[in-house]
Design a protein around this motif. Structure first.
Motif, PDB file in Angstrom:
ATOM      1  N   ALA A 178       0.841  -1.192   0.000  1.00  0.00           N
ATOM      2  CA  ALA A 178       0.000   0.000   0.000  1.00  0.00           C
ATOM      3  C   ALA A 178       0.876   1.241   0.000  1.00  0.00           C
ATOM      4  N   PRO A 179       0.446   2.323  -0.668  1.00  0.00           N
ATOM      5  CA  PRO A 179       1.260   3.542  -0.681  1.00  0.00           C
ATOM      6  C   PRO A 179       1.421   4.100   0.713  1.00  0.00           C
ATOM      7  N   SER A 180       2.582   4.721   0.965  1.00  0.00           N
ATOM      8  CA  SER A 180       2.846   5.313   2.274  1.00  0.00           C
ATOM      9  C   SER A 180       3.356   6.722   2.092  1.00  0.00           C
ATOM     10  N   ARG A 181       3.246   7.529   3.154  1.00  0.00           N
ATOM     11  CA  ARG A 181       3.708   8.910   3.137  1.00  0.00           C
ATOM     12  C   ARG A 181       4.894   9.048   4.071  1.00  0.00           C
ATOM     13  N   MET A 182       5.852   9.866   3.659  1.00  0.00           N
ATOM     14  CA  MET A 182       6.985  10.116   4.539  1.00  0.00           C
ATOM     15  C   MET A 182       6.497  10.845   5.779  1.00  0.00           C
ATOM     16  N   PRO A 183       6.887  10.385   6.948  1.00  0.00           N
ATOM     17  CA  PRO A 183       6.319  10.950   8.167  1.00  0.00           C
ATOM     18  C   PRO A 183       6.834  12.330   8.526  1.00  0.00           C
ATOM     19  N   CYS A 184       8.058  12.687   8.096  1.00  0.00           N
ATOM     20  CA  CYS A 184       8.660  13.963   8.509  1.00  0.00           C
ATOM     21  C   CYS A 184       8.554  14.120  10.018  1.00  0.00           C
ATOM     22  N   ALA A 185       8.938  13.075  10.733  1.00  0.00           N
ATOM     23  CA  ALA A 185       8.764  13.035  12.175  1.00  0.00           C
ATOM     24  C   ALA A 185       9.583  14.114  12.858  1.00  0.00           C
ATOM     25  N   ALA A 186       9.079  14.575  13.974  1.00  0.00           N
ATOM     26  CA  ALA A 186       9.755  15.617  14.740  1.00  0.00           C
ATOM     27  C   ALA A 186      11.009  15.111  15.422  1.00  0.00           C
ATOM     28  N   SER A 187      11.331  13.816  15.262  1.00  0.00           N
ATOM     29  CA  SER A 187      12.520  13.251  15.887  1.00  0.00           C
ATOM     30  C   SER A 187      13.801  13.738  15.232  1.00  0.00           C
ATOM     31  N   ALA A 188      13.667  14.428  14.083  1.00  0.00           N
ATOM     32  CA  ALA A 188      14.857  14.934  13.399  1.00  0.00           C
ATOM     33  C   ALA A 188      15.399  16.142  14.130  1.00  0.00           C
ATOM     34  N   SER A 189      16.109  15.908  15.212  1.00  0.00           N
ATOM     35  CA  SER A 189      16.627  16.997  16.028  1.00  0.00           C
ATOM     36  C   SER A 189      17.988  16.629  16.580  1.00  0.00           C
ATOM     37  N   SER A 190      18.739  17.632  17.000  1.00  0.00           N
ATOM     38  CA  SER A 190      20.052  17.420  17.568  1.00  0.00           C
ATOM     39  C   SER A 190      19.975  17.549  19.075  1.00  0.00           C
ATOM     40  N   PRO A 191      20.949  16.971  19.795  1.00  0.00           N
ATOM     41  CA  PRO A 191      20.972  17.139  21.245  1.00  0.00           C
ATOM     42  C   PRO A 191      21.084  18.602  21.619  1.00  0.00           C
ATOM     43  N   GLY A 192      20.660  18.943  22.806  1.00  0.00           N
ATOM     44  CA  GLY A 192      20.739  20.311  23.283  1.00  0.00           C
ATOM     45  C   GLY A 192      22.175  20.762  23.459  1.00  0.00           C
ATOM     46  N   PRO A 193      22.402  22.076  23.650  1.00  0.00           N
ATOM     47  CA  PRO A 193      23.754  22.591  23.807  1.00  0.00           C
ATOM     48  C   PRO A 193      24.463  21.913  24.966  1.00  0.00           C
ATOM     49  N   SER A 194      25.759  21.572  24.771  1.00  0.00           N
ATOM     50  CA  SER A 194      26.530  20.935  25.821  1.00  0.00           C
ATOM     51  C   SER A 194      27.301  21.947  26.665  1.00  0.00           C
ATOM     52  N   ASP A 195      27.460  23.170  26.167  1.00  0.00           N
ATOM     53  CA  ASP A 195      28.124  24.210  26.945  1.00  0.00           C
ATOM     54  C   ASP A 195      27.634  25.574  26.475  1.00  0.00           C
ATOM     55  N   ASP A 196      28.137  26.626  27.122  1.00  0.00           N
ATOM     56  CA  ASP A 196      27.656  27.983  26.840  1.00  0.00           C
ATOM     57  C   ASP A 196      28.040  28.473  25.450  1.00  0.00           C
ATOM     58  N   SER A 197      29.036  27.856  24.804  1.00  0.00           N
ATOM     59  CA  SER A 197      29.457  28.311  23.480  1.00  0.00           C
ATOM     60  C   SER A 197      28.560  27.772  22.372  1.00  0.00           C
ATOM     61  N   GLU A 198      27.666  26.842  22.694  1.00  0.00           N
ATOM     62  CA  GLU A 198      26.751  26.285  21.706  1.00  0.00           C
ATOM     63  C   GLU A 198      25.390  26.957  21.818  1.00  0.00           C
ATOM     64  N   VAL A 199      24.918  27.453  20.683  1.00  0.00           N
ATOM     65  CA  VAL A 199      23.652  28.193  20.640  1.00  0.00           C
ATOM     66  C   VAL A 199      22.615  27.348  19.890  1.00  0.00           C
ATOM     67  N   PRO A 200      21.432  27.125  20.472  1.00  0.00           N
ATOM     68  CA  PRO A 200      20.401  26.371  19.749  1.00  0.00           C
ATOM     69  C   PRO A 200      19.844  27.185  18.587  1.00  0.00           C
ATOM     70  N   VAL A 201      19.699  26.549  17.433  1.00  0.00           N
ATOM     71  CA  VAL A 201      19.148  27.199  16.247  1.00  0.00           C
ATOM     72  C   VAL A 201      18.182  26.229  15.581  1.00  0.00           C
ATOM     73  N   GLU A 211      15.887  21.062  14.647  1.00  0.00           N
ATOM     74  CA  GLU A 211      16.716  21.721  15.650  1.00  0.00           C
ATOM     75  C   GLU A 211      18.181  21.361  15.461  1.00  0.00           C
ATOM     76  N   ARG A 212      19.025  22.355  15.631  1.00  0.00           N
ATOM     77  CA  ARG A 212      20.468  22.172  15.534  1.00  0.00           C
ATOM     78  C   ARG A 212      21.133  23.043  16.609  1.00  0.00           C
ATOM     79  N   THR A 213      22.448  22.971  16.712  1.00  0.00           N
ATOM     80  CA  THR A 213      23.219  23.872  17.562  1.00  0.00           C
ATOM     81  C   THR A 213      24.380  24.438  16.751  1.00  0.00           C
ATOM     82  N   VAL A 214      24.738  25.675  17.061  1.00  0.00           N
ATOM     83  CA  VAL A 214      25.849  26.356  16.402  1.00  0.00           C
ATOM     84  C   VAL A 214      26.837  26.792  17.476  1.00  0.00           C
ATOM     85  N   ARG A 215      28.102  26.493  17.262  1.00  0.00           N
ATOM     86  CA  ARG A 215      29.138  26.868  18.231  1.00  0.00           C
ATOM     87  C   ARG A 215      29.682  28.258  17.890  1.00  0.00           C
TER      88      ARG A 215
END
Length: 203
Positions: free
Chosen positions: A36-59, A73-77
């Motif tokens: 049967a045809p299926s749809r890509m879920p685009c699940a919200a699980s596509a995320s990165s871990p939270g910042p590990s220190d103060d130099s990492e900014v969530p984006v 979600e990603r983080t930028v150092r």
């Protein structure tokens, strides 16, 4: 008796094709039409871990999924102590780094992908440019379909533009263009042109 039996067999042989022609089938043969045809879920699980220190900014950046732009979600150092125009440029480059990076295996299974070419870079305004301008390493008009939408929508909603909803972009040389990210672009980034106009006067 033998004659009656033979007659009965003959009658059955004559009637069998007629019954089959009327839609009566002795047996049903299963038929397989594929999954049967299926749809890509685009699940919200596509995320990165939270910042590990103060130099990492969530984006958050826009990836392509099921033909639309979807936030992940990603983080930028960032080096400590950066502010002003330098911080904006570093955030912009960090966003581009995330846009050019291949999605994780789990994200790819969920249908996520990116069109932004690997190695795409960004610099701040040149002399005579508006203060909020960014210069990409290649002309925005030369980017693959969908890539400009990813960059514009990611930048326009980020700290790089203070969430203004607009971003002024250009290539290493030549004129600048101001872009916006309305809903039609987020819904159909491959086929919808990114709205644009001439930038404001240089500051």
């Amino acid at each position: 008796m033998r004659q009656r039996g033979a007659a009965a067999l003959l009658l059955g042989a004559v009637l069998a094709p007629s019954l089959a022609g009327c839609g009566i089938r002795a047996t049903e043969v299963p038929t397989y039409f594929g999954p049967a045809p299926s749809r890509m879920p685009c699940a919200a699980s596509a995320s990165s871990p939270g910042p590990s220190d103060d130099s990492e900014v969530p984006v958050r950046v826009y990836l392509l999924c099921a033909g639309q732009l979807t936030l992940v979600e990603r983080t930028v150092r960032l080096p400590e102590g950066t502010d002003g125009s330098l911080r904006r440029t570093l955030v912009a480059q960090g966003l581009l780094d995330e846009l050019t990076r291949h999605p994780s295996p789990g994200e790819q299974q969920n249908g996520y992908r990116t069109k932004v070419p690997s190695g795409t870079g960004v610099k701040g305004p040149r002399s005579g440019d508006p203060a909020d301008a960014f210069r990409l390493s290649d002309s925005p008009q030369r980017l693959p379909a969908g890539a400009l939408a990813q960059i514009v929508c990611t930048f326009a909603e980020s700290a790089a533009t203070r969430g203004s909803g607009r971003v002024t972009l250009g290539g290493p040389q030549g004129p600048l263009t101001r872009y916006e990210c309305p809903q039609p672009v987020r819904t159909h980034p491959i086929t919808t042109p990114v709205p644009s106009d001439a930038p404001a006067t240089a500051e």
